[in-house]
Scaffold this motif. Sequence first.
Motif, PDB file in Angstrom:
ATOM      1  N   VAL A 308       0.862  -1.180   0.000  1.00  0.00           N
ATOM      2  CA  VAL A 308       0.000   0.000   0.000  1.00  0.00           C
ATOM      3  C   VAL A 308       0.909   1.244   0.000  1.00  0.00           C
ATOM      4  O   VAL A 308       1.714   1.428   0.917  1.00  0.00           O
ATOM      5  N   LEU A 309       0.792   2.052  -1.060  1.00  0.00           N
ATOM      6  CA  LEU A 309       1.645   3.244  -1.219  1.00  0.00           C
ATOM      7  C   LEU A 309       0.838   4.516  -0.983  1.00  0.00           C
ATOM      8  O   LEU A 309      -0.392   4.520  -1.032  1.00  0.00           O
ATOM      9  N   GLU A 310       1.581   5.594  -0.747  1.00  0.00           N
ATOM     10  CA  GLU A 310       0.959   6.907  -0.579  1.00  0.00           C
ATOM     11  C   GLU A 310       1.615   7.875  -1.550  1.00  0.00           C
ATOM     12  O   GLU A 310       2.841   7.971  -1.608  1.00  0.00           O
ATOM     13  N   GLU A 311       0.773   8.573  -2.332  1.00  0.00           N
ATOM     14  CA  GLU A 311       1.289   9.486  -3.348  1.00  0.00           C
ATOM     15  C   GLU A 311       0.504  10.793  -3.274  1.00  0.00           C
ATOM     16  O   GLU A 311      -0.716  10.793  -3.068  1.00  0.00           O
ATOM     17  N   THR A 312       1.228  11.916  -3.452  1.00  0.00           N
ATOM     18  CA  THR A 312       0.589  13.247  -3.406  1.00  0.00           C
ATOM     19  C   THR A 312       0.606  13.866  -4.801  1.00  0.00           C
ATOM     20  O   THR A 312       1.647  13.877  -5.478  1.00  0.00           O
ATOM     21  N   TYR A 313      -0.576  14.375  -5.220  1.00  0.00           N
ATOM     22  CA  TYR A 313      -0.738  14.977  -6.541  1.00  0.00           C
ATOM     23  C   TYR A 313      -1.151  16.451  -6.351  1.00  0.00           C
ATOM     24  O   TYR A 313      -1.844  16.793  -5.378  1.00  0.00           O
ATOM     25  N   VAL A 314      -0.751  17.295  -7.282  1.00  0.00           N
ATOM     26  CA  VAL A 314      -1.063  18.732  -7.230  1.00  0.00           C
ATOM     27  C   VAL A 314      -2.100  19.068  -8.297  1.00  0.00           C
ATOM     28  O   VAL A 314      -1.942  18.692  -9.470  1.00  0.00           O
ATOM     29  N   VAL A 315      -3.145  19.763  -7.849  1.00  0.00           N
ATOM     30  CA  VAL A 315      -4.191  20.215  -8.773  1.00  0.00           C
ATOM     31  C   VAL A 315      -4.173  21.752  -8.789  1.00  0.00           C
ATOM     32  O   VAL A 315      -4.284  22.390  -7.736  1.00  0.00           O
ATOM     33  N   GLN A 316      -4.000  22.341  -9.955  1.00  0.00           N
ATOM     34  CA  GLN A 316      -3.910  23.800 -10.100  1.00  0.00           C
ATOM     35  C   GLN A 316      -5.315  24.437 -10.097  1.00  0.00           C
ATOM     36  O   GLN A 316      -6.314  23.806 -10.433  1.00  0.00           O
ATOM     37  N   ARG A 317      -5.340  25.739  -9.713  1.00  0.00           N
ATOM     38  CA  ARG A 317      -6.588  26.471  -9.550  1.00  0.00           C
ATOM     39  C   ARG A 317      -7.414  26.493 -10.831  1.00  0.00           C
ATOM     40  O   ARG A 317      -8.638  26.366 -10.795  1.00  0.00           O
ATOM     41  N   GLU A 341      -3.238  20.087  -2.815  1.00  0.00           N
ATOM     42  CA  GLU A 341      -2.493  18.824  -2.804  1.00  0.00           C
ATOM     43  C   GLU A 341      -3.434  17.686  -2.414  1.00  0.00           C
ATOM     44  O   GLU A 341      -4.078  17.741  -1.355  1.00  0.00           O
ATOM     45  N   ILE A 342      -3.485  16.696  -3.285  1.00  0.00           N
ATOM     46  CA  ILE A 342      -4.355  15.535  -3.057  1.00  0.00           C
ATOM     47  C   ILE A 342      -3.460  14.336  -2.735  1.00  0.00           C
ATOM     48  O   ILE A 342      -2.644  13.921  -3.556  1.00  0.00           O
ATOM     49  N   THR A 343      -3.595  13.789  -1.534  1.00  0.00           N
ATOM     50  CA  THR A 343      -2.807  12.627  -1.111  1.00  0.00           C
ATOM     51  C   THR A 343      -3.678  11.377  -1.195  1.00  0.00           C
ATOM     52  O   THR A 343      -4.752  11.311  -0.589  1.00  0.00           O
ATOM     53  N   ALA A 390      -7.750   3.348  -0.696  1.00  0.00           N
ATOM     54  CA  ALA A 390      -7.975   3.246   0.746  1.00  0.00           C
ATOM     55  C   ALA A 390      -8.411   4.594   1.335  1.00  0.00           C
ATOM     56  O   ALA A 390      -9.465   4.686   1.965  1.00  0.00           O
ATOM     57  N   THR A 391      -7.616   5.648   1.156  1.00  0.00           N
ATOM     58  CA  THR A 391      -7.944   6.972   1.720  1.00  0.00           C
ATOM     59  C   THR A 391      -7.516   8.062   0.750  1.00  0.00           C
ATOM     60  O   THR A 391      -6.616   7.858  -0.080  1.00  0.00           O
ATOM     61  N   THR A 392      -8.195   9.166   0.877  1.00  0.00           N
ATOM     62  CA  THR A 392      -7.844  10.358   0.083  1.00  0.00           C
ATOM     63  C   THR A 392      -7.850  11.564   1.013  1.00  0.00           C
ATOM     64  O   THR A 392      -8.802  11.750   1.795  1.00  0.00           O
ATOM     65  N   ALA A 393      -6.824  12.362   0.937  1.00  0.00           N
ATOM     66  CA  ALA A 393      -6.744  13.583   1.769  1.00  0.00           C
ATOM     67  C   ALA A 393      -6.492  14.786   0.869  1.00  0.00           C
ATOM     68  O   ALA A 393      -5.798  14.656  -0.157  1.00  0.00           O
TER      69      ALA A 393
END
Length: 407
Positions: A308-317, A341-343, A390-393
């Motif tokens: 199970v990995l955790e990755e952070t993505y960036v979404v621009q305005r 930032e979407i984790t 699993a989860t989204t932050a």
Amino acid sequence: MTKLMNRNLAAKLIAVFFAMILWLYVMSVINPRVTSEQLNIPVQLVNESVIRQSGLVVFGQPEPTIRVRLTGNRDQVHRISREQIEARLDLRGYTEGVNSIPIEVNVPGGVEVDWSPKFATIELERIISRQKEVSVEIEGQAASGYVLGEPELRPGLVWIEGPESYVNSVEQVLAQLVMEDQRENLSVNLPVRAVNSRGEEVNQVDVRTTSVDLFVAVDQLKSVAVDIDLDIGTAENYQVVSTVIEPINVTIQGQAGVLSGINRISTEALVLEELSESREIEVPLAFPEGVRGFERQSVTVRIDVEEVLEETYVVQRETYRIMNLSADLVLEQETLPERMEITVRALESIIENLDPRTIQVYIDLEDLEAGSHLIEPDVRLPMNMEMSIATTAISPEGFSVELTPRE
């Protein structure tokens, strides 16, 4: 007196002379001396029981014969039949190995006897005993949907006895059973015989136990589903993705009354801890009493494990999705966060296939009036991945926006 005696002597001599002439005539003409030959007269082996008591036996099945020549008066010779010629070979006193034994011949009637050969070569061998396992050879088969169980023989071991070389040549002691479309259990008594490696019976060997009792269970076959008894613990940040069993159904065998209430069968308990990689394991089946597996006693279980990995993505305005903004209002763009930032925490395979461009941030302004409002954005992922994540932050989790009346 002397003259009288001389006359009697002369008469006697003449009588003797004529008697001799008559005897010579009879012997040479009426009953001459002749010679007769009898071929292939069998020689009888005697005292075999005596040498057997000392642990010896004649090797093979020797049948010595001799040629006998009878010489004598014709009437004497002709009175002797073939059956009256007695040839004997006495085994008493001889030892193990090859022996040259004289042949004795007795003939009635006072004729001259000569024979050939005078000696016979006889091999004596030790008598030994050996225990051999009994094998059963089954011809035929059970009825369709049935199978034969393991044969049970009583006794399973028997003693054989005979000349050492013959005993050594015995490959197995064999019992044979013939059946056809058998459905019921079999219990029979079968004769046994000693056979060599070519399947030929060794008649020179004595099998002490002449028959054995054979029991053969005739089992029914049934296909049942398999349940897995697993207790799997994974290492930190690992997760079981799937558990696959192969095959999902197996064929079992047993007596019909036992199988009637069995529709499923379980594996033996399998406990795995700290699992951090996929594994393929052969797991034995747990058979109830009186039940066995037909052709297989286990199943293959494939356990797939992923990190199970955790990755952070960036979404621009500029990519935010604004929803339900009243036509009378204007959203002041500068009040929106420049980036979010979407984790995402999910299985490695999900993370590897997640395209950042498919991550969407929704801002819902429904029923909002002019002024400042606290907004909690909504993150949406591709529909086919949402259930696997699993989860989204999201950061920031909330922010204030300014709505102004449209001029």
